[in-house]
Design an enzyme around this catalytic site. Structure first.
Site, PDB file in Angstrom:
ATOM      1  NE  ARG A   1      -4.143  -8.984 -11.347  1.00 43.56           N
ATOM      2  CZ  ARG A   1      -3.571  -8.056 -12.090  1.00 43.56           C
ATOM      3  NH1 ARG A   1      -3.869  -6.774 -11.885  1.00 43.56           N
ATOM      4  NH2 ARG A   1      -2.706  -8.366 -13.038  1.00 43.56           N
TER       5      ARG A   1
ATOM      6  NE  ARG B   1      -8.056 -12.905 -11.867  1.00 44.24           N
ATOM      7  CZ  ARG B   1      -6.788 -12.683 -11.526  1.00 44.24           C
ATOM      8  NH1 ARG B   1      -5.831 -12.837 -12.423  1.00 44.24           N
ATOM      9  NH2 ARG B   1      -6.478 -12.289 -10.319  1.00 44.24           N
TER      10      ARG B   1
ATOM     11  CB  CYS C   1      -4.811  -8.626 -19.258  1.00 44.88           C
ATOM     12  SG  CYS C   1      -5.216 -10.333 -18.906  1.00 44.88           S
TER      13      CYS C   1
ATOM     14  CG  HIS D   1      -2.210  -0.691   1.019  1.00 46.09           C
ATOM     15  ND1 HIS D   1      -3.088  -0.320   0.022  1.00 46.09           N
ATOM     16  CD2 HIS D   1      -2.796  -1.724   1.669  1.00 46.09           C
ATOM     17  CE1 HIS D   1      -4.157  -1.097   0.073  1.00 46.09           C
ATOM     18  NE2 HIS D   1      -4.002  -1.950   1.053  1.00 46.09           N
TER      19      HIS D   1
ATOM     20  CG  ASN E   1       2.358 -11.217 -15.539  1.00 43.44           C
ATOM     21  OD1 ASN E   1       2.902 -10.767 -16.544  1.00 43.44           O
ATOM     22  ND2 ASN E   1       1.739 -10.456 -14.667  1.00 43.44           N
ATOM     23  CG  ASP E   2       0.050 -16.924 -13.364  1.00 48.61           C
ATOM     24  OD1 ASP E   2       1.105 -16.681 -12.730  1.00 48.61           O
ATOM     25  OD2 ASP E   2      -1.074 -16.886 -12.836  1.00 48.61           O
TER      26      ASP E   2
ATOM     27  CD  GLU F   1      -4.430 -17.628 -15.445  1.00 51.73           C
ATOM     28  OE1 GLU F   1      -3.643 -16.783 -14.969  1.00 51.73           O
ATOM     29  OE2 GLU F   1      -5.601 -17.750 -15.039  1.00 51.73           O
TER      30      GLU F   1
ATOM     31  NE  ARG G   1       6.197 -13.148 -12.639  1.00 53.32           N
ATOM     32  CZ  ARG G   1       5.557 -11.986 -12.633  1.00 53.32           C
ATOM     33  NH1 ARG G   1       6.106 -10.937 -13.189  1.00 53.32           N
ATOM     34  NH2 ARG G   1       4.371 -11.863 -12.066  1.00 53.32           N
TER      35      ARG G   1
END
Length: 590
Positions: free
Chosen positions: A309, A345, A516, A202, A468-469, A445, A479
């Protein structure tokens, strides 16, 4: 680590968090140590200790309420981000695992309130730090902040941060809480750097919202530090320079001026369509994790949210959100988007993610375990509730439903049957829903999904590729593991072929496809993706203006030639050279 030292100049590197260059003077921030007494109490003292703890909770809640009032003055995305964070703080102070755990330690282990708070916070922190999910592990700072507030109240320890700040102060600290970050005045504070902190925290989100050049995770930052020393924070390059030489200072003054000019130029692109030089229209959307990011989505010129998400609805709680609660959150989001499309999603949770709220046990390999659509099908009541909420929200604006971690056609078929069942139930009850109902898409993915993309395309209304995945699973590389993270390579020919398979299958079936993952937001890959037939990219709002600018420089025909040349190669190094050559040529000429 130190990457250069010349005379008194010290150059350190860390994580580039918030873009820009800050030039100012060092202001060390000390969060203050809290001496925590630990003692055993008698059973007849339990009630008094619990009462002390209750008063400390009430005091912390009053502090949070005061911060919420101040947060309004931040304005824009920073105010919304802080509002979301402080709402989470309030939840942690109301009948949460934290408060119940402290009361249990006082009553059962006969600990004084201070020691009970310290031990309970430490146990919760250990659990979060063990999570492989970067976003959840980064919530540790929020939990520690609540713990410090409770301990300061119990020990009557005063706390007055950021008094007597000089102009152009650069705040340096071991760690900054997001609440402390929100107290920074951008008119007096030039930048921020800390020893501890990650890109998903945050604190990082707040720094970006406030527009403060920021570098986190800077080892050795506070060693031998003196207040008032000249300092440079390069939030774009992830570099901190203490006592810069005249040459270094001149270099960064020019870089700061260049950054400001580039930012002004990019801002002018906000309302300009993303279109290549030869007229190919590209849809640019934003990825979003938190409702607080809506303001930055709108300010960036994004044409929709390509990936929401939805895990944020399950955060900071011991139970799962009801259908009504999810509906209200999504409805508010859709209405604020003002007709822009929202792709939701369904929860990518389970395994090591949100296990307490979902009642799941952590398996031996959480990334490959019971999570995402697998958990939704194993616990259909969870997925049915979310699908119903999304369908109800669809009555208020354009929505798509995206199913994560799809591996088989049957998973997608089952999810569609569940959606159709929920739709029939809502229609029978007279509940408004969109007509036609929201499209149902598959997240590509998993390598198996990409290889079976033609079969999935016959069942899906659209595809979204999570690069990414897809890269991580294809190359068997975690990663987050520093020992192998350098091997993570989206330009590996296997990864590119899986993207091409998916794009070709979508084109043949006549369904839309969006990329994405992080590749979408990196201008280095834009020409390659367009050359592979991608016409929809979703990314962080911070990256969107740069990608749009890159699209304006590209000749689509040349991009297709570049993609053909890349796909003919089998060597990753040669592929990287071709991609960089095309990227370096601003016009990507044929």
């Amino acid at each position: 680590m130190t990457i250069r030292a010349a005379e008194d100049e010290i150059v350190l590197e860390g994580l580039a968090i918030a873009r820009g260059v800050a030039i100012g003077v060092v202001f060390p921030h000390d969060a203050g140590t809290i001496k925590v007494p630990e003692r055993r109490i008698e059973s007849d003292q339990v009630a008094d200790e619990c009462a002390r703890f209750t008063e400390a909770v009430a005091s912390a809640a009053r502090q949070v309420e005061s911060l919420q009032e101040k947060a309004v003055d931040l304005g824009g995305a920073a105010a919304e981000e802080m509002g979301y964070l402080l709402d989470a703080y309030r939840q942690m102070l109301k009948g949460s695992r934290l408060t119940r755990g402290v009361q249990h330690r006082i009553a059962e282990k006969l600990l004084n309130a201070e020691a009970a708070v310290q031990q309970e916070i430490a146990e919760i922190v250990r659990g979060f730090e063990a999570m492989e999910d970067a976003y959840l592990a980064a919530r540790v700072a929020d939990i520690k902040d609540i713990g410090r507030r409770l301990l300061r109240s119990l020990t009557h320890t005063p706390y007055r941060p950021f008094t007597d700040l000089p102009r152009n102060a650069v705040i340096l600290a071991e760690e900054m809480t997001p609440a402390d970050t929100a107290l920074l005045n951008p008119r007096r504070v030039a930048g921020l750097a800390t020893v501890v902190g990650g890109a998903e925290s945050h604190t990082a989100i707040m720094a970006r919202s406030l527009g403060l050049p920021t570098v986190l995770g800077v080892s050795g930052l506070l060693r031998g530090l003196r207040g008032g020393e000249p300092i440079i924070v390069d939030g774009t390059g992830g570099v901190v320079v203490i006592n810069p030489s005249a040459t270094t200072m001149a270099h960064y003054r020019k870089k700061r001026a260049d950054c400001l000019r580039a930012r002004r130029a990019l801002a002018r692109l906000r309302d300009v369509p993303a279109e290549t030089r030869d007229g190919t229209r590209i849809l640019l959307q934003a990825n979003m994790e938190l409702p607080a990011e809506v303001a930055s989505v709108l300010e960036s010129g994004a044409e929709g949210i390509g990936l929401l998400r939805s895990e944020f609805m399950y955060m900071n709680r011991d139970d799962v959100p009801s259908e009504d609660e999810q509906y209200q959150l999504l409805r508010e989001l859709i209405e604020r988007l003002g007709g822009r499309r929202l792709t939701v999603r369904t929860f990518d949770a389970g395994g090591d993610k949100l296990a307490p709220a979902l009642g799941c046990s952590i398996g031996p390999n959480p990334a490959l375990g019971l999570r995402a659509i697998r958990l939704g099908l194993a616990r259909p009541e969870l997925l049915e509730t979310q699908l119903s909420a999304i369908l109800r929200a669809s009555a208020h604006g354009p929505v798509r439903i995206l199913i994560p971690m799809v591996a088989t056609v049957e998973e997608l078929r089952t999810a569609r049957r569940m959606m159709e069942s929920a739709l029939a139930r809502l229609i029978a009850a007279g509940v408004p829903v969109s007509d036609p109902p929201p499209p149902l898409g598959a997240m590509i993915e998993i390598p198996g999904a990409a290889l079976a993309a033609d079969a999935l395309a016959a069942e899906a209304d659209f595809f979204a590729i999570g690069t990414n995945d897809l890269t991580q699973y294809t190359l068997a590389i975690d990663r987050s593991d520093e020992a192998v993270a350098h091997l993570f390579n989206p330009l590996h020919p296997a990864v590119l072929r899986l993207i091409q398979f998916s794009a070709d299958a979508a084109a043949k079936a006549g369904i839309p496809l969006c990329v994405c993952g992080e590749m979408a937001g990196d201008p280095r890959y834009t020409a390659l993706l367009l050359g592979l037939g991608i016409r929809d990219l979703s990314m962080s709002t911070n990256n969107l203006p740069m990608v749009k600018q890159r699209i304006h420089e590209i000749d689509q025909g040349a991009a297709e030639l570049c993609a053909r040349a890349v796909m003919a190669e089998s060597d990753s190094a040669r592929i990287a050279q071709l991609v960089d050559s095309c990227h370096a040529d601003g016009r990507c000429e044929r």
